[in-house]
Design an enzyme around this catalytic site. Structure first.
Site, short mmCIF file in Angstrom:
data_model
loop_
_atom_site.label_atom_id
_atom_site.label_comp_id
_atom_site.label_asym_id
_atom_site.label_seq_id
_atom_site.Cartn_x
_atom_site.Cartn_y
_atom_site.Cartn_z
N ASP A 145 -9.72 -17.81 19.21
CA ASP A 145 -8.75 -17.05 18.41
C ASP A 145 -7.67 -16.49 19.34
O ASP A 145 -7.97 -15.70 20.24
CB ASP A 145 -9.47 -15.91 17.69
CG ASP A 145 -8.60 -15.19 16.66
OD1 ASP A 145 -7.40 -15.05 16.90
OD2 ASP A 145 -9.16 -14.76 15.63
N HIS A 199 -7.14 -18.34 14.53
CA HIS A 199 -7.22 -17.12 13.72
C HIS A 199 -7.13 -17.51 12.25
O HIS A 199 -6.09 -17.97 11.77
CB HIS A 199 -6.07 -16.18 14.09
CG HIS A 199 -6.19 -14.82 13.45
ND1 HIS A 199 -7.11 -13.89 13.87
CD2 HIS A 199 -5.52 -14.24 12.41
CE1 HIS A 199 -7.00 -12.79 13.13
NE2 HIS A 199 -6.05 -12.99 12.23
N SER A 229 -9.34 -10.71 8.85
CA SER A 229 -8.50 -10.13 9.89
C SER A 229 -8.49 -8.60 9.78
O SER A 229 -9.55 -7.98 9.85
CB SER A 229 -7.10 -10.73 9.80
OG SER A 229 -6.34 -10.45 10.98
#
Length: 337
Positions: free
Chosen positions: A276, A305, A149
Site C-alpha cells: 500500500d 490502497h 481507509s
C-alpha cells in the site's frame, strides 16, 4: 496470529502487482449497479442536535418469508461517499447474498453539505455510533460495520471505545486499507511518489472549504488555503482547529485507531496490502495483533490502497472475503435487546 485462521480465506491473485496501478485501477474499475434491482432508500439520521447524516439503504428480495442474513454498514474513506466503487460492489455482492446494506456518509458527504455545519474527522465516531444504535433498535439481525481507509480508522476506533459493550450492538467489524497510525500515513502521503494522491485529496478538501465558506464564512475562512501544500498543513490549519485538537500532531496522536486495538472485544478483520503506497506496513507491527484474540490481520503482498482486483473470475476478491468472514461469525450470536 490470533483471531480467525488465515487458512479460511481464499488466496488473493492480484490483477496488478504494481501498487500504484492497483490503487488507480481499483478506483476507476467499473462496478456492478445494484440500484436497479434493489431500490435505494435515502435515510437522514439526526445524530445530535443540528447534526444529520445521510445513509443509503437497500434491502434484499427474499422468497417465502426468509429473513435477511444480517445488516452491513459501510463507511467510506477520506473525501469519499456512498458512491465509492468499493462500496457499490460490496453492496451488490451483499444484497445477492441476502444482506441488508447501509452506505453511511460522514458529515457533509454524499452531497449533503447542508446537513451539518462542521464536517468530519478521522476519529469522529459519534455519528456512526448513533446510526448503529438506531439500526440495533430497529433490527434483531447481526450487524457488521466495514470501514474503508479513513472509514476503517473510524470503525476500529469505535469498536475499541465501546470495548465490552460492543457486543450489544455489533457482531463484528472489518477495516480495509486502514491508516491506523495517522501521523505515519500522512508522512507517507507527503512523499514525492505519492503526489498524485495527496493532490487529489487536497483538491477535494479545499473545494469543501470553499463550499462551506459560502454558507458560514465566520467558521470556514479561506485565508489559509493558499499556503496549504500537504494534508498535514490542512489538518493543522483546519481540522485540528475546528475540532479542538490544537495541532495536527495532537489530532493524529489522539485519533489514531492503533491505540484502541487492544480494547476491541468483537471479531475484527483487518485487510491490508503490504505494498500500500499510502500506509507503511510497519504500522501493523503492533503488539495488539499478538495479544488480542479478537483481531485478525489478513495481509497480502499486493493490492495497493483499496485496489484488491483479482485476476480470477471473482474480480472483486475483497467483497467475497469480507462476506465469507462475516457469515462465518454469525452463527450462535445473541444480542441484548
Amino acid at each position: 496470529m490470533n483471531g480467525a485462521s488465515l487458512s479460511f480465506f481464499d488466496p488473493f491473485d492480484p490483477l496488478f502487482r504494481n501498487p500504484h496501478l492497483a490503487t488507480i485501477a481499483g478506483n476507476f474499475w467499473p462496478r456492478p449497479d445494484s440500484e436497479r434491482q434493489w431500490p435505494v432508500e435515502a435515510v437522514v439520521y439526526e445524530t445530535e442536535p443540528a447534526v444529520r447524516v445521510l445513509v443509503h439503504s437497500q434491502r434484499p428480495v427474499l422468497n417465502n418469508g426468509a429473513q435477511p442474513t444480517g445488516e452491513l454498514i459501510l463507511v467510506h474513506g477520506l473525501e469519499g461517499s456512498s458512491a465509492a466503487g468499493y462500496a457499490r460492489s460490496m453492496v451488490h455482492a451483499a444484497l445477492q447474498r441476502g444482506w441488508v446494506t447501509h452506505r453511511f456518509n460522514m458529515r457533509g458527504c454524499g452531497g449533503a453539505d447542508e446537513l451539518a455545519l462542521l464536517g468530519y474527522h478521522a476519529g469522529q465516531t459519534s455519528d456512526l455510533l448513533a446510526v448503529l444504535k438506531e439500526r440495533r433498535r430497529a433490527s434483531s439481525l447481526p450487524i457488521f460495520v466495514v470501514g474503508f481507509s479513513l472509514g476503517g480508522n473510524v470503525t476500529l476506533k469505535l469498536a475499541g471505545e465501546l470495548a465490552e459493550r460492543a457486543g450489544e450492538l455489533l457482531a463484528g467489524v472489518c477495516a480495509v486499507s486502514t491508516p491506523i497510525d495517522l501521523a505515519a500515513c500522512v508522512t507517507a502521503l507527503a512523499r514525492p511518489r505519492n503526489f498524485i494522491y495527496q493532490n487529489r485529496f487536497l483538491s477535494r478538501l479545499k473545494d469543501r472549504i470553499r463550499r462551506k465558506n459560502r454558507h458560514a464564512p465566520d467558521v470556514y475562512s479561506l485565508e489559509h488555503l493558499p499556503k496549504i501544500r500537504t494534508i498535514e498543513d490542512f489538518d493543522d490549519h483546519y481540522t485540528a482547529r475546528m475540532f479542538g485538537f490544537g495541532t495536527a500532531a495532537n489530532y493524529f496522536r489522539t485519533q489514531s485507531s492503533n491505540q484502541f486495538l487492544e480494547r476491541i472485544r468483537v471479531p475484527a478483520l483487518l485487510i491490508q496490502a503490504k505494498d500500500d503506497p499510502l500506509i507503511p506496513f510497519r504500522v501493523y507491527e503492533h503488539p495488539a495483533f499478538g495479544s488480542n484474540p479478537c483481531l485478525t490481520l489478513l495481509a497480502v503482498e499486493h493490492g495497493g490502497h483499496l485496489g484488491f482486483l483479482s485476476r480470477g473470475k471473482a474480480r472483486f476478491w475483497l467483497d467475497g472475503t469480507v462476506l465469507n468472514w462475516a457469515e462465518r461469525n454469525i452463527s450462535g450470536l445473541k444480542y441484548v435487546s
